[in-house]
Scaffold this motif. Structure first.
Motif, PDB file in Angstrom:
ATOM      1  N   GLY A 199      44.685  35.743  23.937  1.00  0.00           N
ATOM      2  CA  GLY A 199      44.688  34.994  25.183  1.00  0.00           C
ATOM      3  C   GLY A 199      44.932  35.892  26.376  1.00  0.00           C
ATOM      4  O   GLY A 199      45.578  36.941  26.260  1.00  0.00           O
ATOM      5  N   VAL A 200      44.384  35.493  27.515  1.00  0.00           N
ATOM      6  CA  VAL A 200      44.655  36.207  28.759  1.00  0.00           C
ATOM      7  C   VAL A 200      45.246  35.213  29.747  1.00  0.00           C
ATOM      8  O   VAL A 200      44.828  34.055  29.810  1.00  0.00           O
ATOM      9  N   ARG A 201      46.249  35.675  30.482  1.00  0.00           N
ATOM     10  CA  ARG A 201      46.875  34.841  31.504  1.00  0.00           C
ATOM     11  C   ARG A 201      46.518  35.424  32.863  1.00  0.00           C
ATOM     12  O   ARG A 201      46.953  36.517  33.213  1.00  0.00           O
ATOM     13  N   LEU A 202      45.714  34.669  33.602  1.00  0.00           N
ATOM     14  CA  LEU A 202      45.178  35.143  34.865  1.00  0.00           C
ATOM     15  C   LEU A 202      45.992  34.650  36.044  1.00  0.00           C
ATOM     16  O   LEU A 202      46.474  33.512  36.049  1.00  0.00           O
ATOM     17  N   CYS A 203      46.134  35.497  37.056  1.00  0.00           N
ATOM     18  CA  CYS A 203      46.595  35.042  38.358  1.00  0.00           C
ATOM     19  C   CYS A 203      45.342  34.675  39.153  1.00  0.00           C
ATOM     20  O   CYS A 203      44.278  34.477  38.571  1.00  0.00           O
ATOM     21  N   HIS A 204      45.429  34.572  40.453  1.00  0.00           N
ATOM     22  CA  HIS A 204      44.285  34.125  41.254  1.00  0.00           C
ATOM     23  C   HIS A 204      43.100  35.069  41.062  1.00  0.00           C
ATOM     24  O   HIS A 204      43.178  36.249  41.383  1.00  0.00           O
ATOM     25  N   THR A 205      42.009  34.520  40.534  1.00  0.00           N
ATOM     26  CA  THR A 205      40.808  35.288  40.237  1.00  0.00           C
ATOM     27  C   THR A 205      39.633  34.645  40.968  1.00  0.00           C
ATOM     28  O   THR A 205      39.475  33.422  40.930  1.00  0.00           O
ATOM     29  N   PHE A 206      38.832  35.458  41.628  1.00  0.00           N
ATOM     30  CA  PHE A 206      37.779  34.888  42.460  1.00  0.00           C
ATOM     31  C   PHE A 206      36.603  35.848  42.544  1.00  0.00           C
ATOM     32  O   PHE A 206      36.678  37.007  42.118  1.00  0.00           O
ATOM     33  N   GLY A 207      35.518  35.347  43.109  1.00  0.00           N
ATOM     34  CA  GLY A 207      34.322  36.152  43.299  1.00  0.00           C
ATOM     35  C   GLY A 207      33.132  35.239  43.473  1.00  0.00           C
ATOM     36  O   GLY A 207      33.285  34.011  43.575  1.00  0.00           O
ATOM     37  N   PRO A 208      31.913  35.777  43.529  1.00  0.00           N
ATOM     38  CA  PRO A 208      30.721  34.934  43.608  1.00  0.00           C
ATOM     39  C   PRO A 208      30.744  33.889  42.490  1.00  0.00           C
ATOM     40  O   PRO A 208      31.106  34.183  41.359  1.00  0.00           O
ATOM     41  N   GLY A 209      30.388  32.661  42.844  1.00  0.00           N
ATOM     42  CA  GLY A 209      30.398  31.591  41.856  1.00  0.00           C
ATOM     43  C   GLY A 209      31.569  30.644  41.988  1.00  0.00           C
ATOM     44  O   GLY A 209      31.595  29.591  41.351  1.00  0.00           O
ATOM     45  N   ILE A 210      32.566  30.978  42.827  1.00  0.00           N
ATOM     46  CA  ILE A 210      33.670  30.052  43.043  1.00  0.00           C
ATOM     47  C   ILE A 210      33.143  28.802  43.747  1.00  0.00           C
ATOM     48  O   ILE A 210      32.112  28.840  44.423  1.00  0.00           O
TER      49      ILE A 210
END
Length: 345
Positions: A199-210
């Motif tokens: 598993g991966v625990r992400l913080c705020h992740t963004f980019g094209p496609g949001i």
């Protein structure tokens, strides 16, 4: 929709692509901001190294699949599964690997559809695990969140073994509590049915496609710049967050999947730590016409249910030990994202 530049960022990680040779890979939430990058990155590796991979892209909308992947859907090794993740998943052949990214995850969802958010994650994860059990899948990657750590009052970075308190008696808890339960589901299925997972625990992740209308602060800021409107903060903007560009996050996820020996890995670009206020100013500064300003509103005017406690900053030593190093800084990350929408419009 995925830029070649971003694929190169992903592939510029020491990922063991040989692990994918002759495998069938299912990606849930394939048209989401994470899923589409996973599909395209694996597809590019498949072509570059002749890996004989079969990709199953699962999403709710056939039209969205066409919009996101375009000509890629004509590739013989990419197949689409059009369905909701809350329905049982059916595929006649093998499913060796699963990347489970599907699930509602925005303030709009928590505010307007807390029941759908809760059951979407729980029922969807059950369906993924049952499919893995049926197919005797070799490994699943689960996308979790920093929010599972709960309320964090210490200044030290959060390690994967840490856990803070969380008030479960409010509708906003539908998301972090569902993610916590899903993590327990993975542990239970591994214990009883020997299904391997990471598993991966992400913080705020963004980019094209949001989605620009999902209620996330950075999405609203970018939308305002596109529309030429002032950015209005609903708080004093002092809260700090780390922001990770999506291509950097996907690179880390593939590293965790192919090289990781632990169950969970924190993923966050600690170099991209910034307050909401400064982030608003940064994004406003990307307005080429120089018209967008940052203004403040009163707390009582808030409409969306944002996280009611301070998020901690995650320690990322574990993923760094696998060879991950984020490649995209804050200004470039938001500029790439803004440009992707301007080009489409």
């Amino acid at each position: 929709m995925v830029e070649q530049r971003d694929i190169e960022i992903i592939l510029n990680n020491p990922i063991n692509w040989e692990n994918f040779r002759n495998k069938t890979v299912l990606v849930t939430g394939a048209t989401g901001r994470l899923g589409m990058y996973i599909v395209e990155a694996i597809s590019k590796a498949n072509i570059d190294w002749n890996l004989n991979i079969t990709i199953l892209a699962l999403a709710r909308s056939r039209q969205k699949l066409r919009e996101v992947f375009g000509a890629s859907l004509g590739l013989t090794y990419i197949h689409t599964l059009v369905q909701d993740i809350t329905e049982p998943i059916h595929w006649e052949g093998d499913v060796h690997y699963i990347f489970h990214t599907a699930g509602l995850a925005s303030p709009q969802d928590f505010t307007n559809w807390p029941v759908d958010t809760l059951w979407g994650h729980v029922q969807g994860t059950k369906n993924v695990l049952e499919l893995a059990r049926e197919k005797k899948s070799e490994k699943i990657l689960y996308v979790s969140t920093v929010e599972i750590y709960g309320e964090w009052k210490s200044e030290k970075g959060i390690h994967e073994e840490d856990m803070g308190p969380m008030h479960c008696d409010n509708a906003r808890a539908c998301y972090p509590e569902a993610k916590r339960l899903c993590e327990t589901m993975f542990a239970a299925y591994e214990a009883q049915y020997q299904i391997p997972y990471v598993g991966v625990r992400l913080c705020h992740t963004f980019g094209p496609g949001i989605a620009l209308d999902d209620g996330r602060a950075f999405s609203e800021f970018i939308k305002n710049v596109i529309d030429g409107k002032d950015i209005i903060l609903q708080t004093d903007g002092s809260a700090e967050r780390t922001y990770t560009y999506v291509a950097d996050a996907i690179g880390a996820m593939l590293l965790a999947f192919t090289k990781g020996k632990e169950h969970y890995y924190n993923i966050a670009n600690l170099d991209n730590l910034i307050s909401i206020r400064d982030l608003a100013e940064l994004i406003a500064g990307l307005d080429t016409k120089g018209k967008v300003k940052v203004r403040y509103t009163h707390p009582e005017e808030q409409k969306l249910k944002y996280l009611p406690f301070k998020l901690g900053i995650m320690n990322v030593d574990r993923i760094r030990e696998l060879g991950w190093w984020p490649q995209v800084g804050l200004e470039d990350a938001f500029r790439y994202t803004l440009e992707s929408f301007l080009q489409r419009s």
